[in-house]
Motif scaffolding. Sequence first.
Motif, PDB file in Angstrom:
ATOM      1  N   MET A   1       0.840  -1.188   0.000  1.00 56.06           N
ATOM      2  CA  MET A   1       0.000   0.000   0.000  1.00 56.06           C
ATOM      3  C   MET A   1       0.881   1.246   0.000  1.00 56.06           C
ATOM      4  N   VAL A   2       0.598   2.181  -0.868  1.00 57.91           N
ATOM      5  CA  VAL A   2       1.365   3.411  -0.984  1.00 57.91           C
ATOM      6  C   VAL A   2       0.904   4.392   0.091  1.00 57.91           C
ATOM      7  N   ASP A   3       1.866   5.041   0.724  1.00 59.76           N
ATOM      8  CA  ASP A   3       1.556   6.026   1.750  1.00 59.76           C
ATOM      9  C   ASP A   3       1.140   7.325   1.052  1.00 59.76           C
ATOM     10  N   ALA A   4      -0.144   7.696   1.179  1.00 57.80           N
ATOM     11  CA  ALA A   4      -0.657   8.890   0.508  1.00 57.80           C
ATOM     12  C   ALA A   4      -0.492  10.141   1.366  1.00 57.80           C
ATOM     13  N   ARG A   5       0.040   9.985   2.547  1.00 61.69           N
ATOM     14  CA  ARG A   5       0.224  11.107   3.466  1.00 61.69           C
ATOM     15  C   ARG A   5       1.288  12.042   2.920  1.00 61.69           C
ATOM     16  N   PRO A   6       1.015  13.354   2.922  1.00 65.80           N
ATOM     17  CA  PRO A   6       2.042  14.297   2.451  1.00 65.80           C
ATOM     18  C   PRO A   6       3.265  14.279   3.371  1.00 65.80           C
ATOM     19  N   MET A   7       4.413  14.540   2.773  1.00 65.39           N
ATOM     20  CA  MET A   7       5.684  14.558   3.512  1.00 65.39           C
ATOM     21  C   MET A   7       6.161  15.994   3.648  1.00 65.39           C
ATOM     22  N   GLN A   8       6.787  16.261   4.772  1.00 70.78           N
ATOM     23  CA  GLN A   8       7.479  17.532   4.909  1.00 70.78           C
ATOM     24  C   GLN A   8       8.847  17.392   4.263  1.00 70.78           C
ATOM     25  N   ILE A   9       9.509  18.500   4.106  1.00 69.34           N
ATOM     26  CA  ILE A   9      10.764  18.549   3.360  1.00 69.34           C
ATOM     27  C   ILE A   9      11.840  17.622   3.946  1.00 69.34           C
ATOM     28  N   GLY A  10      11.918  17.532   5.262  1.00 71.47           N
ATOM     29  CA  GLY A  10      12.926  16.679   5.893  1.00 71.47           C
ATOM     30  C   GLY A  10      12.738  15.215   5.557  1.00 71.47           C
ATOM     31  N   GLU A  11      11.494  14.764   5.558  1.00 73.46           N
ATOM     32  CA  GLU A  11      11.212  13.367   5.220  1.00 73.46           C
ATOM     33  C   GLU A  11      11.541  13.091   3.758  1.00 73.46           C
ATOM     34  N   PHE A  42       4.753  25.114   6.042  1.00 74.76           N
ATOM     35  CA  PHE A  42       5.747  24.102   5.694  1.00 74.76           C
ATOM     36  C   PHE A  42       5.433  23.491   4.333  1.00 74.76           C
ATOM     37  N   ARG A  43       6.489  23.227   3.568  1.00 71.13           N
ATOM     38  CA  ARG A  43       6.323  22.584   2.266  1.00 71.13           C
ATOM     39  C   ARG A  43       5.813  21.157   2.490  1.00 71.13           C
ATOM     40  N   LEU A  44       4.842  20.757   1.662  1.00 72.75           N
ATOM     41  CA  LEU A  44       4.310  19.401   1.718  1.00 72.75           C
ATOM     42  C   LEU A  44       4.446  18.757   0.346  1.00 72.75           C
ATOM     43  N   TYR A  45       4.974  17.545   0.343  1.00 72.28           N
ATOM     44  CA  TYR A  45       5.248  16.829  -0.896  1.00 72.28           C
ATOM     45  C   TYR A  45       4.461  15.525  -0.943  1.00 72.28           C
ATOM     46  N   THR A  46       4.108  15.111  -2.141  1.00 74.15           N
ATOM     47  CA  THR A  46       3.362  13.872  -2.360  1.00 74.15           C
ATOM     48  C   THR A  46       4.296  12.799  -2.934  1.00 74.15           C
ATOM     49  N   ALA A  47       3.741  11.604  -3.085  1.00 77.84           N
ATOM     50  CA  ALA A  47       4.496  10.523  -3.723  1.00 77.84           C
ATOM     51  C   ALA A  47       4.866  10.900  -5.163  1.00 77.84           C
ATOM     52  N   ASP A  48       3.994  11.629  -5.849  1.00 86.71           N
ATOM     53  CA  ASP A  48       4.313  12.087  -7.215  1.00 86.71           C
ATOM     54  C   ASP A  48       5.493  13.053  -7.195  1.00 86.71           C
ATOM     55  N   ASP A  49       5.540  13.920  -6.186  1.00 88.52           N
ATOM     56  CA  ASP A  49       6.679  14.833  -6.046  1.00 88.52           C
ATOM     57  C   ASP A  49       7.960  14.042  -5.818  1.00 88.52           C
ATOM     58  N   GLU A  50       7.863  13.002  -5.009  1.00 86.37           N
ATOM     59  CA  GLU A  50       9.031  12.154  -4.744  1.00 86.37           C
ATOM     60  C   GLU A  50       9.501  11.488  -6.035  1.00 86.37           C
ATOM     61  N   SER A  51       8.581  10.983  -6.828  1.00 86.68           N
ATOM     62  CA  SER A  51       8.946  10.353  -8.112  1.00 86.68           C
ATOM     63  C   SER A  51       9.635  11.354  -9.030  1.00 86.68           C
ATOM     64  N   ARG A  52       9.110  12.564  -9.067  1.00 82.62           N
ATOM     65  CA  ARG A  52       9.701  13.625  -9.892  1.00 82.62           C
ATOM     66  C   ARG A  52      11.119  13.930  -9.408  1.00 82.62           C
ATOM     67  N   LEU A  53      11.287  14.006  -8.099  1.00 80.11           N
ATOM     68  CA  LEU A  53      12.600  14.279  -7.528  1.00 80.11           C
ATOM     69  C   LEU A  53      13.587  13.155  -7.833  1.00 80.11           C
ATOM     70  N   LEU A  54      13.116  11.919  -7.788  1.00 78.30           N
ATOM     71  CA  LEU A  54      13.998  10.796  -8.111  1.00 78.30           C
ATOM     72  C   LEU A  54      14.427  10.840  -9.576  1.00 78.30           C
ATOM     73  N   LEU A  55      13.550  11.297 -10.455  1.00 84.21           N
ATOM     74  CA  LEU A  55      13.918  11.473 -11.864  1.00 84.21           C
ATOM     75  C   LEU A  55      15.029  12.519 -11.980  1.00 84.21           C
ATOM     76  N   ILE A  56      14.873  13.615 -11.263  1.00 82.23           N
ATOM     77  CA  ILE A  56      15.896  14.662 -11.258  1.00 82.23           C
ATOM     78  C   ILE A  56      17.212  14.091 -10.737  1.00 82.23           C
ATOM     79  N   ARG A  57      17.144  13.372  -9.637  1.00 78.83           N
ATOM     80  CA  ARG A  57      18.361  12.817  -9.027  1.00 78.83           C
ATOM     81  C   ARG A  57      19.078  11.859  -9.982  1.00 78.83           C
TER      82      ARG A  57
END
Length: 123
Positions: A1-11, A42-57
């Motif tokens: 199950m994917v965690d749909a909870r938004p993440m703060q920048i540190g997480e 505080f900035r809040l990020y989603t799983a889609d934001d994380e995927s986008r960031l991993l593409l950048i990385r």
Amino acid sequence: MVDARPMQIGELAERTGLSIRTLRHYDEIGLLRPSARSEGGFRLYTADDESRLLLIRRMKPLGYSLEQMGELLAVVDGLSASPADPVLTARLADIRDEAQRRREDLRRQLAAADEFVSQLEAR
């Protein structure tokens, strides 16, 4: 199950191995904007934001500039909205070809580094 909870920048930084400073910089230049802000700002990020960031990385080791990363993301975003767009499809193919060339260059550099280390170990 994917965690749909938004993440703060540190997480998000911890999950992706990038620094908070880098994430803030990406926000400032528009490369990765948070999906939302908390009531406290505080900035809040989603799983889609994380995927986008991993593409950048994944582009970083290939030597892409921030501008080139932004261009790729614009193409990806455009194709999400219009999957059959011939101009965007062609541009994505060009970017993919360039990424393959860069990957091959890295492979050659790694092979040369391996030879160098072998020569040092033989002494």
